[in-house]
Write a protein that holds these residues in place. Structure first.
Motif: not given
Length: 148
Positions: A72-74, A92-97
């Motif tokens: 999600d965007q947060w 970018i970094s993503c903390i994915a679900l």
């Protein structure tokens, strides 16, 4: 006409299955809000190309569309961007679900390298950028997407 609508519907159904869509040479500008180009369920991260930095007068160079069901965007963080006549990138970094338990996030890089670019210089700059963030974000797994 019906075939065209069917093809478009098929593309939309396939699109929702992507975690990240990476676009280069988008020709977007500051006058076009992200909401105007966001597919439903996605957030957008773009780098705006400026004439001062790139020597080019038109549009954004690179853009991510991130599926909110995956990350999600947060949980998307801007790390770095760069723009020159030869190279444009966004990290970018993503903390994915939906990642393995051992992997808490992903560093994702999208790159555009101009056809006339000095390959050695461009790859050296890109290598330094990716390397410097890999050490700072040690919990993340690095993914790179490139277009040459």
């Amino acid at each position: 006409m019906a075939q065209e609508r069917g093809r478009r519907a098929s593309v939309l159904l396939e699109t929702r299955d992507y975690c990240i869509i990476c676009l280069t040479e988008t020709w977007l500008s500051a006058e076009i809000p992200n909401e105007a180009i966001e597919p439903a369920g996605f957030s957008v991260q773009c780098v705006e190309r400026t004439k001062d930095l790139s020597g080019k007068g038109k549009g954004v160079g690179v853009c991510f569309m991130i599926n909110n069901a995956w990350c999600d965007q947060w949980n998307v963080r801007f790390i770095e961007s760069f723009c020159s006549p030869d190279l444009e990138y966004l990290i970018i970094s993503c903390i994915a679900l939906w990642l393995l338990r051992e992997i808490s996030g992903a560093i994702v890089t999208i790159v555009y390298m101009a056809p006339q670019a000095d390959t050695d210089l461009v790859l050296g700059k890109l290598y330094e950028a990716v390397k410097s963030h890999g050490g700072r974000h040690h919990c993340c797994w690095g993914l790179q997407q490139s277009k040459v």
